[in-house]
Write a protein that holds these residues in place. Structure first.
Motif, PDB file in Angstrom:
ATOM      1  N   LEU A 177      49.828   0.352  32.321  1.00  0.00           N
ATOM      2  CA  LEU A 177      48.646  -0.399  31.897  1.00  0.00           C
ATOM      3  C   LEU A 177      47.822  -0.871  33.078  1.00  0.00           C
ATOM      4  CD1 LEU A 177      49.892  -2.488  28.837  1.00  0.00           C
ATOM      5  CD2 LEU A 177      48.598  -0.359  28.872  1.00  0.00           C
ATOM      6  N   CYS A 214      47.232   0.886  35.650  1.00  0.00           N
ATOM      7  CA  CYS A 214      46.370   2.040  35.908  1.00  0.00           C
ATOM      8  C   CYS A 214      45.331   2.222  34.799  1.00  0.00           C
ATOM      9  CB  CYS A 214      47.222   3.299  36.015  1.00  0.00           C
ATOM     10  SG  CYS A 214      48.311   3.356  37.457  1.00  0.00           S
ATOM     11  N   GLU A 215      45.758   2.090  33.552  1.00  0.00           N
ATOM     12  CA  GLU A 215      44.880   2.361  32.409  1.00  0.00           C
ATOM     13  C   GLU A 215      43.748   1.353  32.281  1.00  0.00           C
ATOM     14  OE1 GLU A 215      45.470   2.616  27.549  1.00  0.00           O
ATOM     15  OE2 GLU A 215      47.074   3.349  28.873  1.00  0.00           O
ATOM     16  N   TRP A 216      44.038   0.088  32.616  1.00  0.00           N
ATOM     17  CA  TRP A 216      43.059  -0.972  32.360  1.00  0.00           C
ATOM     18  C   TRP A 216      42.318  -1.449  33.604  1.00  0.00           C
ATOM     19  CZ3 TRP A 216      46.108  -4.605  28.491  1.00  0.00           C
ATOM     20  CH2 TRP A 216      46.160  -3.972  27.246  1.00  0.00           C
TER      21      TRP A 216
END
Length: 269
Positions: free
Chosen positions: A184, A186-188
């Motif tokens: 997350l 990385c994702e957010w």
């Protein structure tokens, strides 16, 4: 000569969470209650969630005494509906949610050869699935709002290290929590939402109070444990308070996907 940034005049302002809205789950447990009171004392508005209504009321009272505005939700993050309701309660009470602290979780030490599947799944659900569902609910609110946010999960030194006393479910769940933190993070990142985890080892709480006592058994267990702790003592609540406030404030805006080991150096050796 260039003008100094305003924050240099008041560096402590980097840790300011006054007026921020924080959802804390597991608010009746040792870490969740501590996190709630730290954020209350720092000026945040709180939405506290826990399944133990009596203990939840005690945490609420402690936070109110510290001057915080508090709303409560008597639910555990067990189902999708629970997790959506917990985040929604923050929006309904204060108009938004800026910070999510997932303090809920459990352990159930059983040798793997004796552990029924349903007990393994309960630990994984309590420590990983609930955190995943809460993060999803938070992201569905925070991402469209477009103002960033802070997520703090609770891992453990046991996410990195094994344990001989039937911790196959707990260690696996906390290692997975570390993985969720990285994923997350990385994702957010593009949304300005930081996701980090605090990983304690033994710190003073009602469950561990016996380890701090001056008894033959406690002294023997403590000595064996402290032989692997470079700082040479067990953890105190304030040892978790500093990292928590850092990860909930703009001081950590360039830190994401990290597991912060609040363990006196236990996992360094």
């Amino acid at each position: 000569m260039s003008k100094s940034p305003d924050w240099l005049k008041h560096p402590a302002s980097l840790f300011d969470v006054r007026g921020k809205v924080a959802v804390v789950t597991g608010a009746s447990g040792a870490f969740g209650a501590l996190a709630s009171q730290v954020l209350a004392g720092a000026g945040a508005k709180l939405v506290l969630a826990a399944g133990n209504a009596k203990a939840l009321a005690e945490t609420e009272s402690a936070c109110v005494q510290l001057g915080a505005e508090v709303a409560t939700v008597a639910r555990r993050p067990t189902t999708e509906a629970d997790c959506e309701a917990i985040v929604t309660a923050g929006v309904q009470a204060f108009g938004r949610v800026d910070i999510l602290v997932v303090g809920s979780g459990l352990n159930d030490p059983v040798p793997i050869t004796e552990m029924p599947l349903e007990r393994f799944e309960a630990v994984m659900d309590g420590n990983l699935t609930g955190a995943w569902l809460l993060c999803r609910a938070f992201g569905r609110h925070a991402i469209p709002r477009g103002e960033g946010g802070k997520v703090v999960l609770v891992s453990s030194a046991r996410g990195k290290l094994g344990h001989p006393a039937g911790y196959s479910a707990y260690c696996a769940s906390k290692a997975a929590t570390d993985g969720l933190t990285r994923a997350l993070g990385c994702e957010w990142g593009k949304h300005g939402i930081t996701v980090n985890a605090i990983a304690p080892t033994v710190f003073r709480s009602p469950l561990t109070a016996w380890m701090f006592e001056d008894t033959e058994h406690a002294n023997a267990v403590r000595a064996g444990f402290l032989a692997r702790v470079p700082i040479g003592r067990l953890g105190e609540p304030e040892d978790l308070a500093g990292p928590l406030l850092f990860l909930c404030s703009r001081a950590s805006d360039f830190h994401t996907g990290h597991t912060v080991y609040a363990d006196g150096g236990y996992t360094a050796g």
